[in-house]
Design a protein around this motif. Structure first.
Motif, PDB file in Angstrom:
ATOM      1  N   ALA A 135      -0.253  14.291   1.755  1.00 54.01           N
ATOM      2  CA  ALA A 135      -1.611  14.803   2.843  1.00 54.01           C
ATOM      3  C   ALA A 135      -1.187  14.269   3.979  1.00 54.01           C
ATOM      4  O   ALA A 135      -1.645  13.106   4.318  1.00 54.01           O
ATOM      5  CB  ALA A 135      -2.693  14.269   1.845  1.00 54.01           C
ATOM      6  N   PHE A 136      -0.900  14.791   5.089  1.00 55.83           N
ATOM      7  CA  PHE A 136      -0.612  14.468   6.349  1.00 55.83           C
ATOM      8  C   PHE A 136      -1.686  14.996   7.371  1.00 55.83           C
ATOM      9  O   PHE A 136      -2.041  14.064   8.403  1.00 55.83           O
ATOM     10  CB  PHE A 136       0.606  15.166   7.089  1.00 55.83           C
ATOM     11  CG  PHE A 136       1.770  14.931   5.980  1.00 55.83           C
ATOM     12  CD1 PHE A 136       2.333  13.405   6.304  1.00 55.83           C
ATOM     13  CD2 PHE A 136       2.347  15.705   5.381  1.00 55.83           C
ATOM     14  CE1 PHE A 136       3.480  13.188   5.635  1.00 55.83           C
ATOM     15  CE2 PHE A 136       3.410  15.444   4.495  1.00 55.83           C
ATOM     16  CZ  PHE A 136       4.091  14.130   4.660  1.00 55.83           C
ATOM     17  N   ALA A 137      -2.455  15.955   7.123  1.00 52.66           N
ATOM     18  CA  ALA A 137      -3.779  16.089   7.901  1.00 52.66           C
ATOM     19  C   ALA A 137      -4.726  15.326   8.392  1.00 52.66           C
ATOM     20  O   ALA A 137      -5.420  14.804   7.327  1.00 52.66           O
ATOM     21  CB  ALA A 137      -4.297  17.597   7.682  1.00 52.66           C
ATOM     22  N   ASN A 138      -4.916  14.881   9.460  1.00 48.69           N
ATOM     23  CA  ASN A 138      -6.242  13.830   9.833  1.00 48.69           C
ATOM     24  C   ASN A 138      -5.921  12.505   9.166  1.00 48.69           C
ATOM     25  O   ASN A 138      -7.004  12.113   8.553  1.00 48.69           O
ATOM     26  CB  ASN A 138      -7.626  14.498   9.588  1.00 48.69           C
ATOM     27  CG  ASN A 138      -7.636  15.699  10.329  1.00 48.69           C
ATOM     28  OD1 ASN A 138      -6.976  15.638  11.415  1.00 48.69           O
ATOM     29  ND2 ASN A 138      -8.086  16.736   9.852  1.00 48.69           N
ATOM     30  N   THR A 139      -4.630  12.191   8.885  1.00 47.08           N
ATOM     31  CA  THR A 139      -4.367  11.256   7.843  1.00 47.08           C
ATOM     32  C   THR A 139      -3.825   9.779   8.582  1.00 47.08           C
ATOM     33  O   THR A 139      -3.069   9.920   9.771  1.00 47.08           O
ATOM     34  CB  THR A 139      -3.314  11.337   6.904  1.00 47.08           C
ATOM     35  OG1 THR A 139      -4.100  12.442   6.115  1.00 47.08           O
ATOM     36  CG2 THR A 139      -3.181  10.021   6.059  1.00 47.08           C
ATOM     37  N   SER A 140      -4.474   8.673   8.474  1.00 51.94           N
ATOM     38  CA  SER A 140      -3.902   7.534   9.076  1.00 51.94           C
ATOM     39  C   SER A 140      -3.570   6.616   7.869  1.00 51.94           C
ATOM     40  O   SER A 140      -4.399   6.544   7.021  1.00 51.94           O
ATOM     41  CB  SER A 140      -4.760   6.782  10.104  1.00 51.94           C
ATOM     42  OG  SER A 140      -4.480   5.306  10.456  1.00 51.94           O
ATOM     43  N   TRP A 141      -2.378   6.040   7.828  1.00 53.07           N
ATOM     44  CA  TRP A 141      -1.913   5.076   6.967  1.00 53.07           C
ATOM     45  C   TRP A 141      -1.737   3.700   7.493  1.00 53.07           C
ATOM     46  O   TRP A 141      -0.987   3.429   8.281  1.00 53.07           O
ATOM     47  CB  TRP A 141      -0.709   5.582   6.194  1.00 53.07           C
ATOM     48  CG  TRP A 141      -0.079   4.842   5.144  1.00 53.07           C
ATOM     49  CD1 TRP A 141      -0.768   4.198   4.099  1.00 53.07           C
ATOM     50  CD2 TRP A 141       1.436   4.458   4.955  1.00 53.07           C
ATOM     51  NE1 TRP A 141       0.210   3.336   3.460  1.00 53.07           N
ATOM     52  CE2 TRP A 141       1.189   3.415   3.910  1.00 53.07           C
ATOM     53  CE3 TRP A 141       2.347   4.589   5.421  1.00 53.07           C
ATOM     54  CZ2 TRP A 141       2.824   3.080   3.363  1.00 53.07           C
ATOM     55  CZ3 TRP A 141       3.716   4.301   5.297  1.00 53.07           C
ATOM     56  CH2 TRP A 141       3.541   3.268   4.095  1.00 53.07           C
TER      57      TRP A 141
ATOM     58  N   ASN B  27       1.026  -1.153   0.000  1.00 53.87           N
ATOM     59  CA  ASN B  27       0.070   0.027   0.014  1.00 53.87           C
ATOM     60  C   ASN B  27       0.969   1.399   0.092  1.00 53.87           C
ATOM     61  O   ASN B  27       0.519   2.282   0.749  1.00 53.87           O
ATOM     62  CB  ASN B  27      -1.034   0.020   1.256  1.00 53.87           C
ATOM     63  CG  ASN B  27      -2.077   1.227   1.073  1.00 53.87           C
ATOM     64  OD1 ASN B  27      -2.391   1.339  -0.023  1.00 53.87           O
ATOM     65  ND2 ASN B  27      -2.547   1.663   2.121  1.00 53.87           N
ATOM     66  N   THR B  28       2.052   1.264  -0.738  1.00 48.30           N
ATOM     67  CA  THR B  28       2.824   2.370  -0.680  1.00 48.30           C
ATOM     68  C   THR B  28       2.318   3.568  -1.236  1.00 48.30           C
ATOM     69  O   THR B  28       2.515   4.630  -1.103  1.00 48.30           O
ATOM     70  CB  THR B  28       4.170   2.141  -1.336  1.00 48.30           C
ATOM     71  OG1 THR B  28       4.015   1.666  -2.733  1.00 48.30           O
ATOM     72  CG2 THR B  28       4.912   0.918  -0.660  1.00 48.30           C
ATOM     73  N   ILE B  29       1.407   3.307  -2.285  1.00 46.72           N
ATOM     74  CA  ILE B  29       0.661   4.452  -3.298  1.00 46.72           C
ATOM     75  C   ILE B  29      -0.264   5.346  -2.217  1.00 46.72           C
ATOM     76  O   ILE B  29      -0.401   6.530  -2.541  1.00 46.72           O
ATOM     77  CB  ILE B  29      -0.281   3.828  -3.924  1.00 46.72           C
ATOM     78  CG1 ILE B  29      -0.705   4.797  -5.336  1.00 46.72           C
ATOM     79  CG2 ILE B  29      -1.539   3.052  -3.506  1.00 46.72           C
ATOM     80  CD1 ILE B  29      -1.614   4.331  -6.332  1.00 46.72           C
ATOM     81  N   ALA B  30      -0.527   4.895  -1.089  1.00 45.82           N
ATOM     82  CA  ALA B  30      -1.244   5.811  -0.236  1.00 45.82           C
ATOM     83  C   ALA B  30      -0.301   6.357   0.932  1.00 45.82           C
ATOM     84  O   ALA B  30      -0.907   7.158   1.912  1.00 45.82           O
ATOM     85  CB  ALA B  30      -2.672   4.903   0.513  1.00 45.82           C
ATOM     86  N   ASP B  31       0.884   6.346   0.835  1.00 45.79           N
ATOM     87  CA  ASP B  31       1.675   6.722   2.092  1.00 45.79           C
ATOM     88  C   ASP B  31       1.859   8.279   1.926  1.00 45.79           C
ATOM     89  O   ASP B  31       2.048   8.781   0.871  1.00 45.79           O
ATOM     90  CB  ASP B  31       3.135   6.269   1.397  1.00 45.79           C
ATOM     91  CG  ASP B  31       4.149   6.604   2.617  1.00 45.79           C
ATOM     92  OD1 ASP B  31       3.861   7.246   3.670  1.00 45.79           O
ATOM     93  OD2 ASP B  31       5.332   6.137   2.592  1.00 45.79           O
ATOM     94  N   PRO B  32       1.411   8.861   2.931  1.00 37.76           N
ATOM     95  CA  PRO B  32       1.139  10.257   3.040  1.00 37.76           C
ATOM     96  C   PRO B  32       2.621  10.775   2.661  1.00 37.76           C
ATOM     97  O   PRO B  32       2.676  12.177   2.351  1.00 37.76           O
ATOM     98  CB  PRO B  32       0.870  10.629   4.509  1.00 37.76           C
ATOM     99  CG  PRO B  32       0.044   9.483   4.773  1.00 37.76           C
ATOM    100  CD  PRO B  32       0.795   8.248   4.290  1.00 37.76           C
TER     101      PRO B  32
END
Length: 234
Positions: free
Chosen positions: A119-125, A109-114
């Motif tokens: 995109a870091f705000a309110n983000t969980s990966w 799932n590296t495509i969704a890595d912030p």
């Protein structure tokens, strides 16, 4: 009898002299082994566009080494060092290694890595990680906090950066009895361009942190900013 005693004295002197020489040799070898080795360093003039990209890599307390970019394949950057350690990065995130004590062998799932999307705000990966030491399919989740207007210094120049702290934790129990299920990575991005300049990444719980400085990218950003830096600056 006197001749015999003199011979014994001479033999003793030779023996002690030899022992003393051997002792000094051992001491010198011991001191050499304990002497801190210097960090590798490149001058500003060595980081030109005609050369391959370089990064500084430092694992724990080991001396800093230089790694060179081998090639880019499917958005993955493959770096190698003189001792044949290989790091594979995506936008600066280490996603695979070879030649370390406990290699990271897979990151999903590296495509969704912030770190990649910005995109870091309110983000969980979340992703799955495999390590060579026998841990496979581990779900790890990350949350991020951002601090603006921080500074790093390179080649005597202050660079304004965005500091991103990533807190990682296991989302499923470990097969080993351990107390290090939560750890942190830190990333510093050039605030003007968004390029990653430096990071501290712990690739597995309990592993020594890996400090990376993308020194060729640092040099590019300094040149773009118009900073006046002598070619031999380090």
């Amino acid at each position: 009898m006197v001749l015999y005693k003199n011979l014994l004295v001479m033999c003793a002197i030779v023996f002690l002299t030899a022992c003393s020489g051997t002792y000094r040799t051992y001491v010198e070898m011991f001191e050499l082994a304990l002497k801190p080795k210097p960090d590798a360093v490149l001058s500003f003039s060595e980081l030109t566009s005609d050369n391959p990209d370089y990064l500084y890599a430092k694992l724990g307390d080991q001396p800093r080494s230089v790694m060179g970019l081998l090639f880019i394949e499917q958005d993955q950057f493959k770096w190698t060092s003189a001792n044949q350690v290989i790091l594979v990065t995506e936008q600066g995130r280490v996603v695979r290694t070879a030649g370390l004590e406990n290699d990271l062998v897979y990151t999903s799932n590296t495509i969704a890595d912030p770190v990649k999307t910005g995109a870091f705000a309110n983000t969980s990966w979340g992703r799955m990680l495999d390590w060579e030491a026998g841990e496979y399919g581990y779900v790890v989740k990350s949350n991020f906090t951002v601090t603006e207007n921080q500074f790093l210094t390179f080649f005597g120049q202050k660079v304004k950066v965005r500091k991103v702290v990533e807190t990682l934790n296991y989302d499923n129990p470990s097969v080993y009895w351990r107390f290090d299920g939560v750890w942190q990575n830190v990333f510093w991005f050039d605030q003007a361009s968004g390029k990653l300049l430096q990071s501290h990444q712990q690739l597995a719980p309990g592993m020594q942190p890996l400090e990376l400085v993308f020194i060729s990218e640092v040099a590019r950003q300094l040149r773009k900013s118009g900073a006046q830096i002598a070619g031999d600056a380090i």
